[in-house]
Design an enzyme around this catalytic site. Structure first.
Site, PDB file in Angstrom:
ATOM      1  N   TYR A  15       0.827  -1.217   0.000  1.00  0.00           N
ATOM      2  CA  TYR A  15       0.000   0.000   0.000  1.00  0.00           C
ATOM      3  C   TYR A  15       0.863   1.271   0.000  1.00  0.00           C
ATOM      4  O   TYR A  15       1.879   1.338   0.726  1.00  0.00           O
ATOM      5  CB  TYR A  15      -0.950   0.005   1.217  1.00  0.00           C
ATOM      6  CG  TYR A  15      -1.643   1.346   1.338  1.00  0.00           C
ATOM      7  CD1 TYR A  15      -2.674   1.674   0.455  1.00  0.00           C
ATOM      8  CD2 TYR A  15      -1.234   2.304   2.255  1.00  0.00           C
ATOM      9  CE1 TYR A  15      -3.272   2.920   0.508  1.00  0.00           C
ATOM     10  CE2 TYR A  15      -1.830   3.545   2.320  1.00  0.00           C
ATOM     11  CZ  TYR A  15      -2.854   3.852   1.442  1.00  0.00           C
ATOM     12  OH  TYR A  15      -3.433   5.094   1.490  1.00  0.00           O
TER      13      TYR A  15
ATOM     14  N   LYS B  89       5.595   9.228   2.910  1.00  0.00           N
ATOM     15  CA  LYS B  89       5.518   9.478   4.348  1.00  0.00           C
ATOM     16  C   LYS B  89       6.806   9.066   5.070  1.00  0.00           C
ATOM     17  O   LYS B  89       7.237   9.733   6.008  1.00  0.00           O
ATOM     18  CB  LYS B  89       4.333   8.729   4.958  1.00  0.00           C
ATOM     19  CG  LYS B  89       3.000   8.960   4.262  1.00  0.00           C
ATOM     20  CD  LYS B  89       2.526  10.379   4.335  1.00  0.00           C
ATOM     21  CE  LYS B  89       1.061  10.433   3.907  1.00  0.00           C
ATOM     22  NZ  LYS B  89       0.502  11.731   3.711  1.00  0.00           N
TER      23      LYS B  89
ATOM     24  N   HIS C 259       3.184  17.909   7.102  1.00  0.00           N
ATOM     25  CA  HIS C 259       2.094  17.247   6.382  1.00  0.00           C
ATOM     26  C   HIS C 259       1.104  18.316   5.908  1.00  0.00           C
ATOM     27  O   HIS C 259       0.009  18.445   6.446  1.00  0.00           O
ATOM     28  CB  HIS C 259       1.419  16.253   7.352  1.00  0.00           C
ATOM     29  CG  HIS C 259       0.453  15.324   6.699  1.00  0.00           C
ATOM     30  ND1 HIS C 259      -0.615  14.767   7.377  1.00  0.00           N
ATOM     31  CD2 HIS C 259       0.379  14.838   5.441  1.00  0.00           C
ATOM     32  CE1 HIS C 259      -1.293  13.982   6.562  1.00  0.00           C
ATOM     33  NE2 HIS C 259      -0.708  14.006   5.390  1.00  0.00           N
TER      34      HIS C 259
ATOM     35  N   SER D  18      -4.947  12.944   7.093  1.00  0.00           N
ATOM     36  CA  SER D  18      -5.209  12.236   5.842  1.00  0.00           C
ATOM     37  C   SER D  18      -6.707  12.159   5.568  1.00  0.00           C
ATOM     38  O   SER D  18      -7.507  11.980   6.491  1.00  0.00           O
ATOM     39  CB  SER D  18      -4.658  10.812   5.930  1.00  0.00           C
ATOM     40  OG  SER D  18      -3.282  10.847   6.182  1.00  0.00           O
TER      41      SER D  18
ATOM     42  N   CYS E  23      -8.908  14.409   4.669  1.00  0.00           N
ATOM     43  CA  CYS E  23      -9.758  15.521   5.130  1.00  0.00           C
ATOM     44  C   CYS E  23      -9.873  16.604   4.067  1.00  0.00           C
ATOM     45  O   CYS E  23     -10.246  17.746   4.370  1.00  0.00           O
ATOM     46  CB  CYS E  23      -9.193  16.141   6.408  1.00  0.00           C
ATOM     47  SG  CYS E  23      -9.554  15.182   7.873  1.00  0.00           S
TER      48      CYS E  23
ATOM     49  N   ASP F  91       0.169  17.463  -0.243  1.00  0.00           N
ATOM     50  CA  ASP F  91       0.331  16.561   0.903  1.00  0.00           C
ATOM     51  C   ASP F  91       1.529  16.880   1.792  1.00  0.00           C
ATOM     52  O   ASP F  91       1.433  16.780   3.006  1.00  0.00           O
ATOM     53  CB  ASP F  91       0.450  15.112   0.398  1.00  0.00           C
ATOM     54  CG  ASP F  91       0.255  14.069   1.497  1.00  0.00           C
ATOM     55  OD1 ASP F  91      -0.608  14.282   2.367  1.00  0.00           O
ATOM     56  OD2 ASP F  91       0.960  13.056   1.485  1.00  0.00           O
TER      57      ASP F  91
HETATM   58  O1  SAT Z   1      -0.056   7.590   3.567  1.00  0.00           O
HETATM   59  S1  SAT Z   1      -0.652   7.681   2.237  1.00  0.00           S
HETATM   60  O2  SAT Z   1       0.188   8.487   1.382  1.00  0.00           O
HETATM   61  O3  SAT Z   1      -0.828   6.360   1.671  1.00  0.00           O
HETATM   62  C1  SAT Z   1      -2.175   8.437   2.340  1.00  0.00           C
HETATM   63  C2  SAT Z   1      -2.327   9.320   3.501  1.00  0.00           C
HETATM   64  O4  SAT Z   1      -2.588   8.805   4.579  1.00  0.00           O
HETATM   65  O5  SAT Z   1      -2.199  10.553   3.374  1.00  0.00           O
HETATM   66 MN    MN Z   2      -1.256  12.685   3.684  1.00  0.00          MN
END
Ligand code: SAT
Ligand code: MN
Length: 580
Positions: free
Chosen positions: A197, A206, A226, A248, A250, A275
């Site tokens: 994933y 991340k 973030h 995440s 939102c 992001d």
């Molecule tokens: O962590 S991901 O990039 O898969 C999605 C998120 O939680 O922002």
């Molecule tokens: Mn994110």
């Protein structure tokens, strides 16, 4: 393949350990992407979607046990547990290496090992940082090609700089019982096993750009956050940049690509990033922000021409879909789409409408930022863009007003630290419970939050030109659970107030929790939101806020003596103001 000895030694050592059949160094070319797609279509990792309506779009179906980030299996393995802090799961580095190396032993037998040199940020930016991900997943390889700048130019930079983040990844056998996402910040190393994933497997995102980078940023005096980054152009043609942190799922991607409503002729919104945001103090004392990514890994459900026209259009071609449903004629389908009927759900099962949603709630698109109609040319600027305002936000059904402004930076840090939000499907676990998510960094800060807040608090001593700090809540509900604020494009009205405050133009009332817009300060022309609703959206319930502050105090207690005294005092100042 490379003149960098540290890199070639590491690749050779990994190759021996994982026993890969082949080693493929990714060059990042279009031909390589095409070949990998063809190979995955043959092996069934990808499925072709309707190439007439959606040229070069493909569908990947995950193992149903592997559809989100796994925070309980994510570890910060610093030498000292205190450095990881109560906000992280910690494991002793030696123990962690031993545990995960045992899983990697021989895990790529019969597989190809892809070596992906990548650069986070524009290749010519002094603010960019490089890494190399080794993976046995061709799906990860093509996602990394979209999400970062991979291949020869990144490798050249690594050879010049010689420092890079090492990321080792294997899907293993996708067994949740044999899954770990481990970070060794002191060694600039990531090891991830057992998941394909995005957030667990695309290690530039991340793992590197937030967890490892936040640790480096603390040591080097910058910020890895973030946050989305967006430019707002007024009818006079002036552009101001805002960075905003939300948990995440939102709506960061929607806000980053906002389309001004019809009432707002002459306004334009430019996307820098959706992001992640790296910010450095410039020589002029302002904070300059850069998006380390080159693509979007966005939530698909809810995307339609009304909620996010830019995203809707950009994912009609050259897009990888993960875990969406399909229609009879093989078009991708998801909840929130106005047309089409799903015949197969995200697992490929016939869809009968009786067993949950057709698309997975955390289904995703991967797409190059260059396909976004609102992509800002400034996103490629090696210096980044100057930030006027920082906005924190969460998903809060009550208590928290639509928007309010911190009285100064220190108060803003308290506001960010106090951010909480209802959980979403982006992480495994219960959805819809309010949890603390300081600066939207709970799952992503690679070190002790107490030290992180201390780092934030160090900035006023270094500059008098820092951005103003705000907090927003688009998700306030009435008694029947209906949203009070229309959101999406109309959020521009709130951003206008924010920027007017930065330019000393907008009206505000001082309250114990900060400056709130006066009831007429936010333009509601043509909006259809009543003055009573605006009043509710812009009110402070002192009793509820006293409870909120108590909860925050309790949360802070978990950080013990390490909690900065300045933050404790600031909390006491607000609490005292609420008592009057
Ligand atoms: O962590 S991901 O990039 O898969 C999605 C998120 O939680 O922002
Ligand atoms: Mn994110």
């Amino acid at each position: 393949m490379t003149s960098n000895k540290a890199l070639s030694d590491w690749v050779a050592q990994v190759e021996r350990h994982v026993q890969a059949d082949h080693v493929h160094w990714c060059d990042g070319t279009a031909g390589e992407y095409r070949d990998l797609v063809q190979q995955m279509l043959r092996s069934g990792i990808l499925h072709e979607l309707n190439q007439i309506t959606h040229p070069h779009c493909y569908l990947h179906r995950s193992n149903p046990q592997d559809v989100a980030r796994v925070e309980h299996l994510t570890f910060i393995c610093s030498r000292s547990q205190d450095d990881a802090g109560p906000n992280n799961h910690w494991m002793d580095p030696a123990e962690a290496h031993a545990k995960i190396d045992a899983l990697f032993a021989g895990c790529m037998r019969g597989r190809t090992m892809y070596v992906i040199p990548y650069c986070m940020g524009p290749l010519d930016s002094p603010l960019a940082r490089c890494g190399v991900e080794i993976t046995d997943s061709p799906y990860v390889a093509i996602n990394m090609q979209i999400m970062t700048r991979i291949g020869m130019p990144a490798l050249k930079r690594i050879e010049k700089e010689s420092s890079f983040v090492k990321g080792l990844h294997s899907v293993g056998d996708i067994d949740p019982k044999r899954r770990f996402i481990m970070h060794f910040p002191e060694e600039l190393t990531i090891k991830s096993f057992g998941s394909g994933y995005g957030g667990n497997a695309l290690l530039g995102k991340k793992c590197h750009a937030l967890r490892i980078a936040s640790w480096q940023a603390k040591r080097e005096g910058w910020l890895a956050e973030h946050m989305l980054i967006v430019g707002i152009e007024n009818p006079q043609g002036e552009v101001h940049y805002v960075a905003a942190a939300f948990p995440s799922a939102c709506g960061k991607t929607n806000l980053a690509m906002l389309i001004p409503p019809a009432t707002h002729k002459g306004w334009k919104v430019w996307t820098i990033g959706d992001d992640i945001c790296w910010m450095h103090l410039g020589k002029d004392g302002r904070l300059w922000a850069m998006n380390p990514e080159a693509g979007y890994f966005g939530v698909v459900p809810g995307t339609n021409p009304n909620t996010n026209k830019n995203a809707y259009e950009m994912i009609t071609h050259d897009t990888i879909f993960t875990n969406v449903a399909v229609t009879q004629d093989n078009q991708p389908w998801w909840e929130g789409l106005k047309e089409g009927t799903p015949i197969a759900d995200w697992q490929g099962r016939p869809y009968d409408g009786k067993h949950g949603t057709a698309a997975h709630p955390n289904s995703r698109f991967t797409v190059s930022a260059s396909q976004n109609p609102s992509y800002s040319p400034k996103a490629e600027d090696p210096q980044g863009v100057p930030i006027s305002a920082i906005i924190f936000g969460g998903r809060r059904p009550d208590t928290v007003p639509l928007v309010y402004e911190a009285r100064d930076w220190i108060h803003g840090v308290l506001m960010g630290a106090g951010t909480a939000s209802e959980t979403t499907a982006a992480a495994t676990g219960q959805v819809g419970v309010v949890r603390r998510d300081p600066m939207a960094m709970k799952p992503f800060c690679g070190y002790n939050f107490a030290d992180y807040w201390n780092h934030w608090l160090s900035f006023p001593a270094k500059s008098t030109r820092l951005p103003k700090i705000f907090h927003v809540n688009w998700f306030r509900q009435d008694k029947n659970g209906k949203f009070l604020w229309p959101g999406f494009g109309e959020n521009l009205r709130v951003l206008r107030w924010v920027l007017d405050r930065c330019n000393g133009k907008a009206e505000a009332t001082e309250t114990p929790i900060g400056y709130l817009p006066t009831t007429s300060a936010i333009d509601t022309d043509g909006l259809g939101v009543s003055p009573e609703t605006m009043q509710t959206l812009l009110s402070v319930d002192a009793a509820k806020w006293r409870t909120e502050m108590q909860a925050l105090e309790e949360y802070f207690r978990g950080f013990g003596e390490r909690l900065p005294l300045t933050l404790r005092n600031e909390l006491q100042r607000v609490t005292a103001a609420l008592a009057n």
